[in-house]
Design a protein around this motif. Structure first.
Motif, PDB file in Angstrom:
ATOM      1  N   PHE A 247       0.835  -1.203   0.000  1.00  0.00           N
ATOM      2  CA  PHE A 247       0.000   0.000   0.000  1.00  0.00           C
ATOM      3  C   PHE A 247       0.872   1.257   0.000  1.00  0.00           C
ATOM      4  CE2 PHE A 247      -2.143   3.045   3.052  1.00  0.00           C
ATOM      5  CZ  PHE A 247      -3.090   3.537   2.162  1.00  0.00           C
ATOM      6  N   TYR A 248       1.856   1.299   0.898  1.00  0.00           N
ATOM      7  CA  TYR A 248       2.714   2.489   0.961  1.00  0.00           C
ATOM      8  C   TYR A 248       3.660   2.564  -0.225  1.00  0.00           C
ATOM      9  CZ  TYR A 248       1.127   4.240   5.444  1.00  0.00           C
ATOM     10  OH  TYR A 248       0.364   4.797   6.434  1.00  0.00           O
ATOM     11  N   CYS A 249       4.142   1.425  -0.705  1.00  0.00           N
ATOM     12  CA  CYS A 249       4.953   1.439  -1.928  1.00  0.00           C
ATOM     13  C   CYS A 249       4.137   1.982  -3.095  1.00  0.00           C
ATOM     14  CB  CYS A 249       5.440   0.029  -2.261  1.00  0.00           C
ATOM     15  SG  CYS A 249       6.789  -0.587  -1.231  1.00  0.00           S
ATOM     16  N   SER A 250       2.901   1.555  -3.189  1.00  0.00           N
ATOM     17  CA  SER A 250       2.044   1.940  -4.312  1.00  0.00           C
ATOM     18  C   SER A 250       1.761   3.427  -4.338  1.00  0.00           C
ATOM     19  CB  SER A 250       0.729   1.150  -4.263  1.00  0.00           C
ATOM     20  OG  SER A 250       0.969  -0.241  -4.393  1.00  0.00           O
ATOM     21  N   LYS A 251       1.786   4.072  -3.183  1.00  0.00           N
ATOM     22  CA  LYS A 251       1.602   5.513  -3.139  1.00  0.00           C
ATOM     23  C   LYS A 251       2.748   6.243  -3.845  1.00  0.00           C
ATOM     24  CE  LYS A 251      -1.035   5.995   1.209  1.00  0.00           C
ATOM     25  NZ  LYS A 251      -1.903   7.154   0.973  1.00  0.00           N
ATOM     26  N   LEU A 252       3.943   5.617  -3.839  1.00  0.00           N
ATOM     27  CA  LEU A 252       5.135   6.265  -4.375  1.00  0.00           C
ATOM     28  C   LEU A 252       5.512   5.796  -5.768  1.00  0.00           C
ATOM     29  CD1 LEU A 252       7.373   6.129  -1.174  1.00  0.00           C
ATOM     30  CD2 LEU A 252       5.974   8.043  -1.968  1.00  0.00           C
ATOM     31  N   VAL A 253       5.138   4.593  -6.140  1.00  0.00           N
ATOM     32  CA  VAL A 253       5.564   4.001  -7.409  1.00  0.00           C
ATOM     33  C   VAL A 253       5.311   4.898  -8.620  1.00  0.00           C
ATOM     34  CG1 VAL A 253       4.938   2.176  -9.064  1.00  0.00           C
ATOM     35  CG2 VAL A 253       5.663   1.586  -6.745  1.00  0.00           C
ATOM     36  N   PRO A 254       4.161   5.569  -8.738  1.00  0.00           N
ATOM     37  CA  PRO A 254       3.935   6.401  -9.928  1.00  0.00           C
ATOM     38  C   PRO A 254       4.920   7.568 -10.064  1.00  0.00           C
ATOM     39  CG  PRO A 254       1.854   5.936  -8.822  1.00  0.00           C
ATOM     40  CD  PRO A 254       2.954   5.505  -7.894  1.00  0.00           C
ATOM     41  N   TYR A 255       5.674   7.866  -9.007  1.00  0.00           N
ATOM     42  CA  TYR A 255       6.528   9.053  -9.018  1.00  0.00           C
ATOM     43  C   TYR A 255       8.017   8.723  -8.974  1.00  0.00           C
ATOM     44  CZ  TYR A 255       1.958  10.685  -7.561  1.00  0.00           C
ATOM     45  OH  TYR A 255       0.604  10.909  -7.482  1.00  0.00           O
ATOM     46  N   VAL A 256       8.386   7.445  -9.089  1.00  0.00           N
ATOM     47  CA  VAL A 256       9.801   7.078  -8.983  1.00  0.00           C
ATOM     48  C   VAL A 256      10.286   6.429 -10.271  1.00  0.00           C
ATOM     49  CG1 VAL A 256       9.615   6.770  -6.491  1.00  0.00           C
ATOM     50  CG2 VAL A 256       9.314   4.796  -8.008  1.00  0.00           C
ATOM     51  N   ASP A 257      11.597   6.359 -10.419  1.00  0.00           N
ATOM     52  CA  ASP A 257      12.208   5.739 -11.590  1.00  0.00           C
ATOM     53  C   ASP A 257      12.054   4.222 -11.546  1.00  0.00           C
ATOM     54  OD1 ASP A 257      13.022   8.256 -12.413  1.00  0.00           O
ATOM     55  OD2 ASP A 257      14.969   8.096 -11.395  1.00  0.00           O
ATOM     56  N   GLU A 258      12.286   3.596 -12.692  1.00  0.00           N
ATOM     57  CA  GLU A 258      12.143   2.147 -12.805  1.00  0.00           C
ATOM     58  C   GLU A 258      13.036   1.402 -11.819  1.00  0.00           C
ATOM     59  OE1 GLU A 258      10.213   0.112 -14.563  1.00  0.00           O
ATOM     60  OE2 GLU A 258       9.042   1.800 -15.341  1.00  0.00           O
ATOM     61  N   GLY A 259      14.235   1.915 -11.584  1.00  0.00           N
ATOM     62  CA  GLY A 259      15.177   1.205 -10.721  1.00  0.00           C
ATOM     63  C   GLY A 259      15.116   1.580  -9.257  1.00  0.00           C
ATOM     64  N   ALA A 260      14.133   2.340  -8.858  1.00  0.00           N
ATOM     65  CA  ALA A 260      14.037   2.811  -7.481  1.00  0.00           C
ATOM     66  C   ALA A 260      13.784   1.650  -6.515  1.00  0.00           C
ATOM     67  CB  ALA A 260      12.931   3.843  -7.357  1.00  0.00           C
ATOM     68  N   PRO A 261      14.379   1.707  -5.306  1.00  0.00           N
ATOM     69  CA  PRO A 261      14.169   0.638  -4.320  1.00  0.00           C
ATOM     70  C   PRO A 261      12.699   0.397  -3.997  1.00  0.00           C
ATOM     71  CG  PRO A 261      15.983   2.035  -3.649  1.00  0.00           C
ATOM     72  CD  PRO A 261      15.347   2.712  -4.830  1.00  0.00           C
ATOM     73  N   VAL A 262      11.895   1.459  -3.981  1.00  0.00           N
ATOM     74  CA  VAL A 262      10.491   1.283  -3.635  1.00  0.00           C
ATOM     75  C   VAL A 262       9.760   0.483  -4.704  1.00  0.00           C
ATOM     76  CG1 VAL A 262       9.677   3.460  -4.672  1.00  0.00           C
ATOM     77  CG2 VAL A 262       8.446   2.461  -2.739  1.00  0.00           C
ATOM     78  N   ARG A 263      10.130   0.637  -5.950  1.00  0.00           N
ATOM     79  CA  ARG A 263       9.506  -0.147  -7.021  1.00  0.00           C
ATOM     80  C   ARG A 263       9.925  -1.618  -6.905  1.00  0.00           C
ATOM     81  NH1 ARG A 263       6.980   0.857 -11.841  1.00  0.00           N
ATOM     82  NH2 ARG A 263       7.305   3.113 -11.574  1.00  0.00           N
ATOM     83  N   ALA A 264      11.208  -1.845  -6.626  1.00  0.00           N
ATOM     84  CA  ALA A 264      11.674  -3.219  -6.466  1.00  0.00           C
ATOM     85  C   ALA A 264      10.973  -3.910  -5.299  1.00  0.00           C
ATOM     86  CB  ALA A 264      13.193  -3.224  -6.264  1.00  0.00           C
ATOM     87  N   GLU A 265      10.790  -3.173  -4.206  1.00  0.00           N
ATOM     88  CA  GLU A 265      10.095  -3.735  -3.050  1.00  0.00           C
ATOM     89  C   GLU A 265       8.642  -4.050  -3.390  1.00  0.00           C
ATOM     90  OE1 GLU A 265       9.561  -4.880   1.059  1.00  0.00           O
ATOM     91  OE2 GLU A 265      11.240  -4.773  -0.341  1.00  0.00           O
ATOM     92  N   ALA A 266       7.990  -3.164  -4.133  1.00  0.00           N
ATOM     93  CA  ALA A 266       6.598  -3.398  -4.523  1.00  0.00           C
ATOM     94  C   ALA A 266       6.474  -4.647  -5.384  1.00  0.00           C
ATOM     95  CB  ALA A 266       6.055  -2.178  -5.263  1.00  0.00           C
ATOM     96  N   LEU A 267       7.392  -4.819  -6.334  1.00  0.00           N
ATOM     97  CA  LEU A 267       7.339  -5.996  -7.204  1.00  0.00           C
ATOM     98  C   LEU A 267       7.610  -7.276  -6.411  1.00  0.00           C
ATOM     99  CD1 LEU A 267       9.172  -4.589 -10.360  1.00  0.00           C
ATOM    100  CD2 LEU A 267       6.703  -4.961 -10.044  1.00  0.00           C
ATOM    101  N   ARG A 268       8.496  -7.198  -5.448  1.00  0.00           N
ATOM    102  CA  ARG A 268       8.751  -8.358  -4.591  1.00  0.00           C
ATOM    103  C   ARG A 268       7.498  -8.745  -3.821  1.00  0.00           C
ATOM    104  NH1 ARG A 268       9.733  -9.829   0.428  1.00  0.00           N
ATOM    105  NH2 ARG A 268       9.438  -7.708   1.250  1.00  0.00           N
ATOM    106  N   LEU A 269       6.823  -7.763  -3.275  1.00  0.00           N
ATOM    107  CA  LEU A 269       5.606  -8.014  -2.510  1.00  0.00           C
ATOM    108  C   LEU A 269       4.494  -8.562  -3.404  1.00  0.00           C
ATOM    109  CD1 LEU A 269       5.751  -4.803  -0.330  1.00  0.00           C
ATOM    110  CD2 LEU A 269       5.840  -7.131   0.565  1.00  0.00           C
ATOM    111  N   LEU A 270       4.375  -8.015  -4.593  1.00  0.00           N
ATOM    112  CA  LEU A 270       3.370  -8.526  -5.513  1.00  0.00           C
ATOM    113  C   LEU A 270       3.618 -10.000  -5.817  1.00  0.00           C
ATOM    114  CD1 LEU A 270       2.969  -5.603  -8.088  1.00  0.00           C
ATOM    115  CD2 LEU A 270       1.175  -6.545  -6.609  1.00  0.00           C
ATOM    116  N   GLY A 271       4.880 -10.357  -5.982  1.00  0.00           N
ATOM    117  CA  GLY A 271       5.211 -11.757  -6.248  1.00  0.00           C
ATOM    118  C   GLY A 271       4.807 -12.681  -5.111  1.00  0.00           C
TER     119      GLY A 271
END
Length: 277
Positions: A247-271
């Motif tokens: 939930f908190y990662c998703s708040k930030l994902v639209p505003y960060v670069d592809e390689g950002a740690p928050v995006r990687a964490e979100a994808l890990r959680l989705l998996g």
């Protein structure tokens, strides 16, 4: 003021002389304007009797049935490192589509945790935070947490995740709930003594809400993120806790670069959360 305008006021740039005058009359204090700490929707200052006053402005549509006296209601909580609440006042301005509230509390001299401080926090600091969050989770309340002034719910969590990941197929069932601070940012934690500040949004929330907020805001410093994972491992390891992290990662994902740690964490959680196909 139209409601849309009321919702976008930023107190960091507003002239608040008349508001301060009202606060001083209502609480019987003098504010030291040189100590002002301004945030988007709140402002604080020391008083002449060695206390602290926090003033918040909130649009009326953001004030639900439980009211918005969170700082006052938090005085009932026990076993938590937090400022003692002393007095409060609230009012509305007929020309404004918002309400104002001032709360006088114990003055905490320890400053908020700065980015450079996070990796240097002591074991004692972490022990105090962990004990406080454990004590908070054990207490019950009729209040519902309002992170970012939005009442937390399954629909709110689902909307935020689906906006960031429209193809996600996870089941956003929030099975475990506990009492939470709901705004556990580094700016609301102090050091070298650990105190938790700004209790306006606390209430019942999905398990792990606070831990997830702190974790996601720490991902830019891996050793700090790992310390948060360790200290709050039971919350963050639960399915509801993983949903809160997403939930908190998703708040930030639209505003960060592809390689950002928050995006990687979100994808890990989705998996971990998406069902096996």
């Amino acid at each position: 003021m139209p409601t849309s305008a009321a919702a976008t006021v930023d107190l960091r740039t507003e002239s608040l002389g008349s508001v301060f005058d009202r606060v001083e009359r209502s609480l019987g204090v003098k504010l030291d304007r040189s100590t002002e700490v301004r945030k988007r929707r709140s402002i604080g200052a020391r008083t002449d009797r060695g206390t602290w006053v926090r003033v918040e402005r909130r649009p009326r549509e953001r004030i639900g049935g439980q009211g918005w006296n969170g700082v006052e209601c938090a005085a009932t909580l026990r076993g938590i490192a937090m400022p003692q609440w002393l007095a409060g006042a609230a009012w509305t301005d007929p020309e404004d589509a918002a309400m104002w509230r001032a709360d006088e509390t114990e003055l905490i001299s320890a400053p908020p945790v700065k980015p450079a401080d996070r990796a240097e926090l002591s074991d004692t600091w972490w022990a105090t935070l962990t004990a406080s969050l454990d004590a908070l989770a054990e207490q019950t309340t009729t209040r519902v947490a309002t992170p970012d002034t939005d009442t937390i719910s399954r629909s709110v969590v689902t909307e935020v995740i689906q906006k960031a990941f429209p193809e996600a197929t996870i089941d956003v069932s929030l099975d475990e709930w506990a009492t939470a601070h709901a705004d556990l940012s580094w700016a609301n934690l102090t050091t070298p003594e650990c105190y938790i500040l700004d209790w306006e949004d606390w209430g019942m929330a999905p398990r792990g809400l606070d831990a997830a907020r702190l974790l996601v805001s720490s991902l830019d410093v891996p050793e700090v993120a790992e310390r948060v994972r360790h200290e709050r491992r039971d919350d963050l390891g639960s399915r509801t806790g993983k949903l809160m992290s997403l939930f908190y990662c998703s708040k930030l994902v639209p505003y960060v670069d592809e390689g950002a740690p928050v995006r990687a964490e979100a994808l890990r959680l989705l998996g971990e959360l998406e069902p096996l196909r």
